[in-house]
Design a protein around this motif. Structure first.
Motif, PDB file in Angstrom:
ATOM      1  N   TRP A  33       0.814  -1.216   0.000  1.00 41.80           N
ATOM      2  CA  TRP A  33       0.000   0.000   0.000  1.00 41.80           C
ATOM      3  C   TRP A  33       0.850   1.271   0.000  1.00 41.80           C
ATOM      4  O   TRP A  33       0.322   2.376   0.208  1.00 41.80           O
ATOM      5  CB  TRP A  33      -0.906  -0.004   1.223  1.00 41.80           C
ATOM      6  N   VAL A  34       2.141   1.145  -0.249  1.00 41.79           N
ATOM      7  CA  VAL A  34       3.026   2.295  -0.127  1.00 41.79           C
ATOM      8  C   VAL A  34       2.552   3.485  -0.978  1.00 41.79           C
ATOM      9  O   VAL A  34       2.607   4.640  -0.530  1.00 41.79           O
ATOM     10  CB  VAL A  34       4.482   1.894  -0.482  1.00 41.79           C
ATOM     11  N   ARG A  35       2.026   3.235  -2.173  1.00 38.08           N
ATOM     12  CA  ARG A  35       1.586   4.355  -3.024  1.00 38.08           C
ATOM     13  C   ARG A  35       0.469   5.143  -2.352  1.00 38.08           C
ATOM     14  O   ARG A  35       0.448   6.371  -2.371  1.00 38.08           O
ATOM     15  CB  ARG A  35       1.067   3.834  -4.379  1.00 38.08           C
ATOM     16  N   SER A  36      -0.479   4.426  -1.742  1.00 38.31           N
ATOM     17  CA  SER A  36      -1.611   5.112  -1.109  1.00 38.31           C
ATOM     18  C   SER A  36      -1.185   5.767   0.187  1.00 38.31           C
ATOM     19  O   SER A  36      -1.445   6.943   0.428  1.00 38.31           O
ATOM     20  CB  SER A  36      -2.744   4.114  -0.831  1.00 38.31           C
ATOM     21  N   VAL A  37      -0.474   5.021   1.009  1.00 43.89           N
ATOM     22  CA  VAL A  37      -0.061   5.543   2.329  1.00 43.89           C
ATOM     23  C   VAL A  37       0.794   6.800   2.175  1.00 43.89           C
ATOM     24  O   VAL A  37       0.622   7.790   2.877  1.00 43.89           O
ATOM     25  CB  VAL A  37       0.729   4.459   3.102  1.00 43.89           C
ATOM     26  N   GLU A  38       1.699   6.802   1.199  1.00 42.71           N
ATOM     27  CA  GLU A  38       2.619   7.939   1.027  1.00 42.71           C
ATOM     28  C   GLU A  38       2.155   8.881  -0.085  1.00 42.71           C
ATOM     29  O   GLU A  38       2.859   9.807  -0.463  1.00 42.71           O
ATOM     30  CB  GLU A  38       4.032   7.407   0.761  1.00 42.71           C
ATOM     31  N   LYS A  39       0.959   8.618  -0.625  1.00 41.99           N
ATOM     32  CA  LYS A  39       0.335   9.464  -1.656  1.00 41.99           C
ATOM     33  C   LYS A  39       1.309   9.757  -2.804  1.00 41.99           C
ATOM     34  O   LYS A  39       1.498  10.906  -3.223  1.00 41.99           O
ATOM     35  CB  LYS A  39      -0.180  10.777  -1.039  1.00 41.99           C
ATOM     36  N   LEU A  40       1.914   8.681  -3.293  1.00 42.58           N
ATOM     37  CA  LEU A  40       2.891   8.830  -4.376  1.00 42.58           C
ATOM     38  C   LEU A  40       2.160   8.976  -5.714  1.00 42.58           C
ATOM     39  O   LEU A  40       1.265   8.194  -6.023  1.00 42.58           O
ATOM     40  CB  LEU A  40       3.807   7.596  -4.419  1.00 42.58           C
ATOM     41  N   SER A  41       2.570   9.953  -6.520  1.00 48.27           N
ATOM     42  CA  SER A  41       1.975  10.111  -7.853  1.00 48.27           C
ATOM     43  C   SER A  41       2.537   9.036  -8.784  1.00 48.27           C
ATOM     44  O   SER A  41       3.521   8.363  -8.442  1.00 48.27           O
ATOM     45  CB  SER A  41       2.355  11.487  -8.401  1.00 48.27           C
ATOM     46  N   ASN A  42       1.912   8.892  -9.950  1.00 47.79           N
ATOM     47  CA  ASN A  42       2.459   7.949 -10.940  1.00 47.79           C
ATOM     48  C   ASN A  42       3.930   8.256 -11.203  1.00 47.79           C
ATOM     49  O   ASN A  42       4.762   7.361 -11.319  1.00 47.79           O
ATOM     50  CB  ASN A  42       1.662   8.042 -12.256  1.00 47.79           C
ATOM     51  N   GLU A  43       4.233   9.567 -11.310  1.00 49.98           N
ATOM     52  CA  GLU A  43       5.613   9.976 -11.622  1.00 49.98           C
ATOM     53  C   GLU A  43       6.561   9.582 -10.491  1.00 49.98           C
ATOM     54  O   GLU A  43       7.679   9.133 -10.740  1.00 49.98           O
ATOM     55  CB  GLU A  43       5.675  11.500 -11.855  1.00 49.98           C
ATOM     56  N   GLU A  44       6.137   9.731  -9.245  1.00 49.78           N
ATOM     57  CA  GLU A  44       7.012   9.398  -8.103  1.00 49.78           C
ATOM     58  C   GLU A  44       7.216   7.887  -7.972  1.00 49.78           C
ATOM     59  O   GLU A  44       8.193   7.410  -7.430  1.00 49.78           O
ATOM     60  CB  GLU A  44       6.403   9.955  -6.809  1.00 49.78           C
ATOM     61  N   TYR A  45       6.244   7.125  -8.526  1.00 54.40           N
ATOM     62  CA  TYR A  45       6.303   5.665  -8.435  1.00 54.40           C
ATOM     63  C   TYR A  45       7.015   5.066  -9.665  1.00 54.40           C
ATOM     64  O   TYR A  45       7.474   3.935  -9.640  1.00 54.40           O
ATOM     65  CB  TYR A  45       4.861   5.144  -8.362  1.00 54.40           C
ATOM     66  N   GLU A  46       7.139   5.885 -10.694  1.00 49.61           N
ATOM     67  CA  GLU A  46       7.676   5.441 -11.995  1.00 49.61           C
ATOM     68  C   GLU A  46       9.075   4.818 -11.897  1.00 49.61           C
ATOM     69  O   GLU A  46       9.364   3.805 -12.537  1.00 49.61           O
ATOM     70  CB  GLU A  46       7.699   6.638 -12.964  1.00 49.61           C
ATOM     71  N   PRO A  47       9.986   5.354 -11.079  1.00 51.12           N
ATOM     72  CA  PRO A  47      11.349   4.770 -11.020  1.00 51.12           C
ATOM     73  C   PRO A  47      11.317   3.286 -10.709  1.00 51.12           C
ATOM     74  O   PRO A  47      12.157   2.525 -11.203  1.00 51.12           O
ATOM     75  CB  PRO A  47      12.041   5.571  -9.925  1.00 51.12           C
ATOM     76  N   TYR A  48      10.333   2.839  -9.904  1.00 55.89           N
ATOM     77  CA  TYR A  48      10.271   1.416  -9.554  1.00 55.89           C
ATOM     78  C   TYR A  48       9.936   0.572 -10.795  1.00 55.89           C
ATOM     79  O   TYR A  48      10.422  -0.537 -10.953  1.00 55.89           O
ATOM     80  CB  TYR A  48       9.246   1.192  -8.444  1.00 55.89           C
ATOM     81  N   PHE A  49       9.097   1.143 -11.656  1.00 51.86           N
ATOM     82  CA  PHE A  49       8.753   0.451 -12.910  1.00 51.86           C
ATOM     83  C   PHE A  49       9.996   0.315 -13.790  1.00 51.86           C
ATOM     84  O   PHE A  49      10.278  -0.739 -14.335  1.00 51.86           O
ATOM     85  CB  PHE A  49       7.659   1.231 -13.641  1.00 51.86           C
ATOM     86  N   ASP A 139     -11.536   9.865  -3.673  1.00 52.41           N
ATOM     87  CA  ASP A 139     -11.702   8.429  -3.375  1.00 52.41           C
ATOM     88  C   ASP A 139     -11.076   8.133  -2.007  1.00 52.41           C
ATOM     89  O   ASP A 139     -10.134   8.826  -1.606  1.00 52.41           O
ATOM     90  CB  ASP A 139     -10.994   7.609  -4.479  1.00 52.41           C
ATOM     91  N   ARG A 140     -11.557   7.152  -1.312  1.00 51.73           N
ATOM     92  CA  ARG A 140     -11.129   6.923   0.083  1.00 51.73           C
ATOM     93  C   ARG A 140      -9.683   6.418   0.160  1.00 51.73           C
ATOM     94  O   ARG A 140      -8.992   6.623   1.146  1.00 51.73           O
ATOM     95  CB  ARG A 140     -12.068   5.894   0.697  1.00 51.73           C
ATOM     96  N   ILE A 141      -9.221   5.741  -0.939  1.00 49.55           N
ATOM     97  CA  ILE A 141      -7.930   5.062  -0.807  1.00 49.55           C
ATOM     98  C   ILE A 141      -6.941   5.397  -1.934  1.00 49.55           C
ATOM     99  O   ILE A 141      -5.788   5.020  -1.875  1.00 49.55           O
ATOM    100  CB  ILE A 141      -8.129   3.526  -0.783  1.00 49.55           C
ATOM    101  N   HIS A 142      -7.381   6.157  -2.956  1.00 47.78           N
ATOM    102  CA  HIS A 142      -6.505   6.421  -4.091  1.00 47.78           C
ATOM    103  C   HIS A 142      -5.335   7.322  -3.666  1.00 47.78           C
ATOM    104  O   HIS A 142      -5.538   8.274  -2.895  1.00 47.78           O
ATOM    105  CB  HIS A 142      -7.296   7.089  -5.219  1.00 47.78           C
TER     106      HIS A 142
END
Ligand code: FHN
Length: 417
Positions: A33-49, A139-142
């Motif tokens: 749930w790290v993306r939701s908990v830390e409210k990471l944008s697609n761009e901030e999450y992109e390096p992992y991809f 949204d409650r969890i996005h």
């Protein structure tokens, strides 16, 4: 059991499976749930991809670990809430074949687990934090629930539902026979026909007639006349339901408790609170003693390996299963009241006494006076002296199940098996 549950016969025989949560979130290693908990944008999450390689991913190792653990089936995340697809979907670029891993991770998983003789299940997230047409702001969890930039975006949710259906179709078309479809999860008004659930399940059953589906698309599986999408088994999470699961008429409903080995489903670098093998065995026995299954989770690390503590626990429980599995596979609840010292599981006229807390003196088998013909310690086959018709002499090994062989005639006369 009710004819309605016929397609779950193998599932209720298998009783014990491996849940596997693996994906990009293993790199940040702070849970899925790290993306939701830390409210990471697609761009901030992109390096992992861009980084995801899974260079030590070998599903044959996973499959062997599951088999050695005594697990009979597995369920792997094909896509979790972050929207990343472990399979080579034609409907997105956000997939493992476009990362440094450069492989269809699901194809390899299916082949490896089938080669070990295990049944194969797919977890698929209804929620998708990557897809542009999934509701975000408010949204409650996005992850972007509070991000003003997402406030007035015009989305076409129907386009997302089309995508969802198309991906489920390719998952159930491209990888041979699949045994379980494990959806996760409906919430608030995002449930049932919001996913076009009836049409989705009709399509699933036409592609894979024998597949079983969990109850997280929505609806109420406990109703006598449930919604088409209410599923084939109930899926409690991190809990063994106190009285098992029954329908509105009090009849057993197939169910499976999914449980983590530590505090997270996805890999977490600081996960130290592992359950002990004893806790796992007792939870497994409790599930079966209430006519349920247990799906025990592992969260492989970013390189694709199941963490060592998980492997050690699985192996230790596997040794117990190797000696005592007869008291688990194909077993269910006994009609006897729960004994003070532990739990019963039963299969036909074979009663298994799982002694957790023996206390002092002989074990008391309430209600079995004159019924016990012989008692053997399941782990090693040794005789347990039945000192009087309803007592068995105490014995040293409190970890193993024992079976008490009752003559079928008397048992079926006196107890509804
Ligand atoms: O949000 C998910 C969670 O990450 C995990 O996949 C569990 C497993 O059952 N299901 C959801 C929480 O209920």
């Amino acid at each position: 059991m009710n004819k309605r549950w016929e397609r779950t016969d193998w599932f209720r025989e298998a009783r014990y499976g491996m849940f596997i949560h693996w994906g990009l979130y293993a790199i940040p290693a702070r849970g899925e749930w790290v993306r939701s908990v830390e409210k990471l944008s697609n761009e901030e999450y992109e390096p992992y991809f861009r980084e995801f390689r899974g260079d030590r991913y070998d599903p044959r190792v996973w499959a062997k670990a599951a088999k050695a653990a005594g697990q009979q089936y597995a369920v792997l995340t094909t896509k979790h809430h972050d929207g990343f697809c472990l399979f080579d979907s034609e409907f997105t670029d956000y997939k493992a074949t476009n990362t440094p891993a450069q492989r269809d991770l699901i194809k390899d998983y299916v082949e490896a687990f089938r080669d070990e003789g295990l049944k194969v299940g797919f977890y698929y997230s209804l929620i998708d934090w990557h897809h542009d047409d999934y509701p975000a702001y408010g949204d409650r969890i996005h992850p972007m629930r509070d991000n003003e930039a997402y406030k007035d975006r015009s989305i076409q949710f129907e386009r997302y539902v089309e995508y969802l259906h198309a991906q489920v179709k390719e998952l159930l078309t491209n990888y041979g026979k699949i045994d379980i479809m494990w959806f996760d999860f409906s919430y608030d008004d995002m449930t049932g026909e919001k996913w076009r659930g009836a049409e989705l399940v009709t399509m699933i059953r036409s592609l894979q007639p024998d597949i079983i589906i969990d109850n997280r698309l929505g609806g109420d599986i406990k109703k006598s006349e449930p919604e088409v999408y209410a599923g084939d088994f109930y899926s409690p999470e991190q809990i063994v339901p106190p009285g098992g699961i029954v329908d509105e008429n009090g009849l057993n409903v197939p169910w499976e408790a999914c449980i983590t080995l530590n505090d997270n489903w996805g890999y977490h670098a600081k996960d130290f609170a592992y359950k002990s093998p004893k806790q796992v065995v007792r939870a497994l026995v409790e599930c079966i003693s209430k006519n349920g299954n247990m799906l025990l989770n592992v969260g492989p690390d970013a390189r694709g390996e199941i963490p060592v503590p998980s492997i050690q626990i699985l192996s230790s429980v596997g040794e117990w299963m190797r000696r005592n599995g007869k008291s688990i596979y194909g077993c269910g609840a006994s009609s006897l009241p729960k004994p003070e010292w532990g739990r019963y599981t039963q299969n036909g006229n074979m009663l298994y006494a799982h002694v957790f807390d023996r206390g002092i003196g002989p074990i008391y088998f309430q209600g079995l006076k004159g019924k016990i013909k012989k008692a053997r310690l399941l782990a090693d086959g040794s005789e347990l002296k039945v000192s009087t018709p309803w007592m068995a002499e105490h014995y040293s090994d409190t970890e193993s199940g024992a079976f008490i062989h009752l003559t079928g005639a008397e048992l079926s006369d006196d107890m509804d098996t």
